[in-house]
Design a protein around this motif. Structure first.
Motif, PDB file in Angstrom:
ATOM      1  N   ARG A   1       0.806  -1.054  -0.375  1.00 25.55           N
ATOM      2  CA  ARG A   1      -0.148  -0.093  -0.370  1.00 25.55           C
ATOM      3  C   ARG A   1       0.572   1.107  -0.040  1.00 25.55           C
ATOM      4  N   GLN A   2       0.408   2.473  -1.113  1.00 23.79           N
ATOM      5  CA  GLN A   2       1.142   3.819  -0.913  1.00 23.79           C
ATOM      6  C   GLN A   2      -0.176   4.624  -1.100  1.00 23.79           C
ATOM      7  N   GLU A   3       0.498   6.288  -0.273  1.00 26.64           N
ATOM      8  CA  GLU A   3      -0.817   6.570  -0.497  1.00 26.64           C
ATOM      9  C   GLU A   3      -0.061   8.015  -1.938  1.00 26.64           C
ATOM     10  N   VAL A   4      -0.272   8.134  -3.208  1.00 29.23           N
ATOM     11  CA  VAL A   4      -0.387   8.775  -4.168  1.00 29.23           C
ATOM     12  C   VAL A   4      -0.341   9.897  -3.991  1.00 29.23           C
ATOM     13  N   PHE A   5       0.091  11.263  -3.827  1.00 25.41           N
ATOM     14  CA  PHE A   5      -0.833  12.812  -5.011  1.00 25.41           C
ATOM     15  C   PHE A   5      -0.574  12.998  -6.218  1.00 25.41           C
ATOM     16  N   GLN A   6      -2.045  12.781  -7.116  1.00 31.80           N
ATOM     17  CA  GLN A   6      -1.640  12.781  -8.818  1.00 31.80           C
ATOM     18  C   GLN A   6      -3.123  13.613  -8.698  1.00 31.80           C
ATOM     19  N   LEU A   7      -2.368  14.830 -10.190  1.00 27.33           N
ATOM     20  CA  LEU A   7      -3.168  15.488 -10.444  1.00 27.33           C
ATOM     21  C   LEU A   7      -4.352  15.006 -10.578  1.00 27.33           C
ATOM     22  N   LEU A   8      -6.048  15.730 -10.485  1.00 24.27           N
ATOM     23  CA  LEU A   8      -6.709  14.884 -11.041  1.00 24.27           C
ATOM     24  C   LEU A   8      -7.223  14.820 -12.486  1.00 24.27           C
ATOM     25  N   ALA A   9      -6.766  15.872 -12.977  1.00 25.92           N
ATOM     26  CA  ALA A   9      -6.845  15.806 -14.892  1.00 25.92           C
ATOM     27  C   ALA A   9      -5.805  14.775 -14.872  1.00 25.92           C
ATOM     28  N   HIS A  10      -4.662  13.868 -14.365  1.00 24.69           N
ATOM     29  CA  HIS A  10      -3.848  12.639 -15.166  1.00 24.69           C
ATOM     30  C   HIS A  10      -4.709  11.313 -14.772  1.00 24.69           C
ATOM     31  N   PHE A  11      -5.769  11.434 -13.896  1.00 28.99           N
ATOM     32  CA  PHE A  11      -6.755   9.851 -13.190  1.00 28.99           C
ATOM     33  C   PHE A  11      -6.321   9.125 -14.204  1.00 28.99           C
ATOM     34  N   GLU A  12      -7.185   9.182 -15.194  1.00 33.49           N
ATOM     35  CA  GLU A  12      -6.763   8.229 -16.300  1.00 33.49           C
ATOM     36  C   GLU A  12      -5.642   7.802 -16.298  1.00 33.49           C
ATOM     37  N   ASP A  13      -4.339   8.080 -16.021  1.00 33.84           N
ATOM     38  CA  ASP A  13      -3.058   8.086 -16.287  1.00 33.84           C
ATOM     39  C   ASP A  13      -2.466   6.689 -16.008  1.00 33.84           C
ATOM     40  N   GLY A  14      -3.538   6.491 -14.256  1.00 36.90           N
ATOM     41  CA  GLY A  14      -3.061   5.825 -13.818  1.00 36.90           C
ATOM     42  C   GLY A  14      -1.797   5.931 -12.657  1.00 36.90           C
ATOM     43  N   LEU A  15      -1.557   4.874 -11.689  1.00 32.44           N
ATOM     44  CA  LEU A  15      -1.089   4.966 -10.614  1.00 32.44           C
ATOM     45  C   LEU A  15       0.668   4.718 -10.493  1.00 32.44           C
ATOM     46  N   LEU A  16       1.571   5.084 -10.357  1.00 39.01           N
ATOM     47  CA  LEU A  16       3.092   4.771 -10.107  1.00 39.01           C
ATOM     48  C   LEU A  16       3.783   4.325  -8.899  1.00 39.01           C
ATOM     49  N   CYS A  17       4.426   3.996  -8.781  1.00 38.41           N
ATOM     50  CA  CYS A  17       4.692   3.329  -7.905  1.00 38.41           C
ATOM     51  C   CYS A  17       6.105   4.186  -7.447  1.00 38.41           C
ATOM     52  N   PRO A  18       5.975   4.948  -5.935  1.00 33.06           N
ATOM     53  CA  PRO A  18       7.017   6.110  -5.748  1.00 33.06           C
ATOM     54  C   PRO A  18       8.594   5.351  -5.634  1.00 33.06           C
ATOM     55  N   ILE A  19       8.522   3.944  -5.483  1.00 35.07           N
ATOM     56  CA  ILE A  19       9.991   3.598  -5.129  1.00 35.07           C
ATOM     57  C   ILE A  19       9.977   2.619  -6.514  1.00 35.07           C
ATOM     58  N   CYS A  20       9.520   1.897  -7.084  1.00 34.96           N
ATOM     59  CA  CYS A  20       9.799   0.701  -7.945  1.00 34.96           C
ATOM     60  C   CYS A  20       9.296   1.174  -9.818  1.00 34.96           C
ATOM     61  N   GLU A  21       8.410   2.165  -9.648  1.00 38.07           N
ATOM     62  CA  GLU A  21       7.684   3.319 -10.505  1.00 38.07           C
ATOM     63  C   GLU A  21       6.773   2.212 -11.325  1.00 38.07           C
ATOM     64  N   LYS A  22       6.352   0.499 -11.331  1.00 39.94           N
ATOM     65  CA  LYS A  22       5.674   0.283 -11.558  1.00 39.94           C
ATOM     66  C   LYS A  22       4.460   0.736 -11.333  1.00 39.94           C
ATOM     67  N   GLU A  23       3.487   0.072 -12.436  1.00 39.19           N
ATOM     68  CA  GLU A  23       1.853   0.447 -12.334  1.00 39.19           C
ATOM     69  C   GLU A  23       1.202  -0.129 -10.740  1.00 39.19           C
ATOM     70  N   MET A  24       0.396   0.713 -10.147  1.00 37.07           N
ATOM     71  CA  MET A  24      -0.679   0.291  -9.534  1.00 37.07           C
ATOM     72  C   MET A  24      -1.978   0.035  -9.058  1.00 37.07           C
ATOM     73  N   LEU A  25      -1.868  -0.559  -8.569  1.00 36.27           N
ATOM     74  CA  LEU A  25      -3.595  -0.361  -7.857  1.00 36.27           C
ATOM     75  C   LEU A  25      -4.278   0.215  -7.186  1.00 36.27           C
ATOM     76  N   ARG A  26      -5.805   1.188  -7.711  1.00 33.89           N
ATOM     77  CA  ARG A  26      -6.191   1.865  -7.357  1.00 33.89           C
ATOM     78  C   ARG A  26      -6.702   1.352  -6.128  1.00 33.89           C
ATOM     79  N   ILE A  27      -7.202   1.814  -4.718  1.00 30.43           N
ATOM     80  CA  ILE A  27      -7.741   1.134  -4.217  1.00 30.43           C
ATOM     81  C   ILE A  27      -8.920   2.329  -3.718  1.00 30.43           C
ATOM     82  N   VAL A  28     -10.051   1.345  -3.475  1.00 25.41           N
ATOM     83  CA  VAL A  28     -11.386   2.205  -3.482  1.00 25.41           C
ATOM     84  C   VAL A  28     -11.740   2.049  -1.685  1.00 25.41           C
ATOM     85  N   SER A  29     -11.600   2.543  -1.644  1.00 23.61           N
ATOM     86  CA  SER A  29     -12.273   3.339   0.169  1.00 23.61           C
ATOM     87  C   SER A  29     -13.861   2.125   0.410  1.00 23.61           C
ATOM     88  N   PRO A  30     -14.270   2.527   1.412  1.00 27.67           N
ATOM     89  CA  PRO A  30     -15.487   1.923   1.243  1.00 27.67           C
ATOM     90  C   PRO A  30     -16.101   3.586   2.070  1.00 27.67           C
TER      91      PRO A  30
END
Length: 139
Positions: free
Chosen positions: A13-42
């Motif tokens: 688990r990681q917390e990532v800041f990203q501009l809303l405009a880049h929401f569709e671009d996916g999230l990259l791990c700040p450590i290894c830069e692999k694509e991460m799975l977005r977690i949707v909280s209840p």
């Protein structure tokens, strides 16, 4: 800038800041830069629902939608909902307790606890007195 929760396959688990405009671009791990799975909280739900109805025992009603509750409150303007932590509720509860204590004092008890402790003894004594009176009347 929004903060997203995501899970990296290697780093968890990681917390990532990203501009809303880049929401569709996916999230990259700040450590290894692999694509991460977005977690949707209840989502926290406010108000009644089908799976979590609001039961109000004092009026004997159950509401499954906020609309039902609002309709009831419109139709019954004398009914007011207050939070159990509000001073209005605490004052009402205190007044009810004082009224109950006065009622028990009029019956000869110190308070509600004294009533509960002695009521069975007193009822048994009253039964014995009635039985004695009935026996005396027969003779």
């Amino acid at each position: 800038m929004p903060l997203y929760d995501a899970r990296c396959p290697d780093h968890g688990r990681q917390e990532v800041f990203q501009l809303l405009a880049h929401f569709e671009d996916g999230l990259l791990c700040p450590i290894c830069e692999k694509e991460m799975l977005r977690i949707v909280s209840p989502v926290t739900q406010a108000g009644p629902s089908e799976d979590k109805p609001l039961k109000i025992k004092q009026i004997g009603k159950t509401f499954t939608t906020k609309g039902q509750l609002n309709e009831y409150l419109k139709a019954n303007p004398e009914c007011e909902m207050v939070s159990s932590s509000s001073s209005q509720w605490k004052d009402l509860k205190h007044a009810a307790r004082e009224g109950a204590d006065d009622h028990y004092k009029q019956q000869g008890y110190r308070d509600k606890d004294d009533y509960r402790k002695n009521i069975h003894k007193d009822m048994a004594e009253q039964k014995r007195e009635k039985a004695a009176i009935a026996a005396a009347d027969k003779s």
